[in-house]
Design a protein around this motif. Structure first.
Motif, PDB file in Angstrom:
ATOM      1  N   GLU A 137      11.006  31.736   6.349  1.00  0.00           N
ATOM      2  CA  GLU A 137      11.910  30.637   6.696  1.00  0.00           C
ATOM      3  C   GLU A 137      11.189  29.447   7.318  1.00  0.00           C
ATOM      4  N   ARG A 138      10.476  29.692   8.446  1.00  0.00           N
ATOM      5  CA  ARG A 138       9.869  28.566   9.156  1.00  0.00           C
ATOM      6  C   ARG A 138       8.806  29.043  10.134  1.00  0.00           C
ATOM      7  N   LEU A 139       7.864  28.147  10.424  1.00  0.00           N
ATOM      8  CA  LEU A 139       6.858  28.381  11.458  1.00  0.00           C
ATOM      9  C   LEU A 139       7.538  28.304  12.819  1.00  0.00           C
ATOM     10  N   THR A 140       7.319  29.309  13.659  1.00  0.00           N
ATOM     11  CA  THR A 140       7.946  29.308  14.984  1.00  0.00           C
ATOM     12  C   THR A 140       6.938  29.200  16.119  1.00  0.00           C
ATOM     13  N   GLY A 141       5.659  29.452  15.832  1.00  0.00           N
ATOM     14  CA  GLY A 141       4.672  29.328  16.895  1.00  0.00           C
ATOM     15  C   GLY A 141       3.251  29.478  16.404  1.00  0.00           C
ATOM     16  N   VAL A 142       2.348  28.893  17.178  1.00  0.00           N
ATOM     17  CA  VAL A 142       0.916  29.011  16.955  1.00  0.00           C
ATOM     18  C   VAL A 142       0.329  29.541  18.250  1.00  0.00           C
ATOM     19  N   TYR A 143      -0.450  30.625  18.159  1.00  0.00           N
ATOM     20  CA  TYR A 143      -0.944  31.321  19.335  1.00  0.00           C
ATOM     21  C   TYR A 143      -2.451  31.516  19.200  1.00  0.00           C
ATOM     22  N   LYS A 144      -3.199  31.186  20.255  1.00  0.00           N
ATOM     23  CA  LYS A 144      -4.639  31.377  20.211  1.00  0.00           C
ATOM     24  C   LYS A 144      -5.062  32.375  21.269  1.00  0.00           C
ATOM     25  N   ASN A 145      -5.764  33.397  20.807  1.00  0.00           N
ATOM     26  CA  ASN A 145      -6.373  34.376  21.695  1.00  0.00           C
ATOM     27  C   ASN A 145      -7.748  33.821  22.050  1.00  0.00           C
ATOM     28  N   LEU A 146      -7.885  33.295  23.253  1.00  0.00           N
ATOM     29  CA  LEU A 146      -9.135  32.676  23.676  1.00  0.00           C
ATOM     30  C   LEU A 146     -10.275  33.681  23.766  1.00  0.00           C
TER      31      LEU A 146
END
Length: 148
Positions: A65-74
């Protein structure tokens, strides 16, 4: 001397049924509960990667459906793109990567998943269509003031 950044891109699908339950997997390697997903392959589109990963891990074919988030594991240099999806066909089945496949309530997600995975699901359940961007260290969100 600067080094070239090395990042891995992964995708995950937050699959929501009509009754509001969310598809979750228990990983076979470490027994943690998470939304289904994995590393995006070099030659596939992002949406195809989401569909492939969800199907491989759960046996469920989904519509993205849609992009809901972008998450970066530092800590690990992994960027995860998370999409809200809906089930289209198939039935739950295990794979080499999954010890269990379940449809959880939002409350069960909070109780059974670590913070960095539970927040991805709760972000995907929001009515606001703007994707969120968050960072974490592999266990804990580092942008707590944005988490709600």
């Amino acid at each position: 001397m600067s080094t070239t950044p090395q990042h891995s891109v992964s995708v995950a699908g937050v699959v929501v049924r009509e009754d509001g339950r969310i598809l979750a997997i228990q990983r076979a390697d470490n027994a943690t509960w998470e939304p289904p997903g994995g590393v995006l392959e070099l030659t596939e589109t992002i949406e195809d990667g989401v569909r492939r990963e969800v199907y491989e891990e759960t046996g469920i074919k989904v519509g993205v459906e849609r992009l809901t988030g972008v998450y970066k594991n530092l800590a690990r240099g992994v960027v995860a793109l998370v999409f809200r999806c809906h089930p289209e066909s198939g039935h739950e089945q295990l794979s080499d990567e999954t010890a269990a496949v379940e449809w959880l309530t939002p409350e069960e997600v909070t109780a059974s998943m670590g913070q960095v995975y539970a927040v991805r699901i709760h972000d995907a359940l929001r009515d606001d269509y703007a994707p969120l961007v968050r960072t974490h260290d592999g266990r804990v969100l580092l942008d707590q003031e944005q988490a709600s």
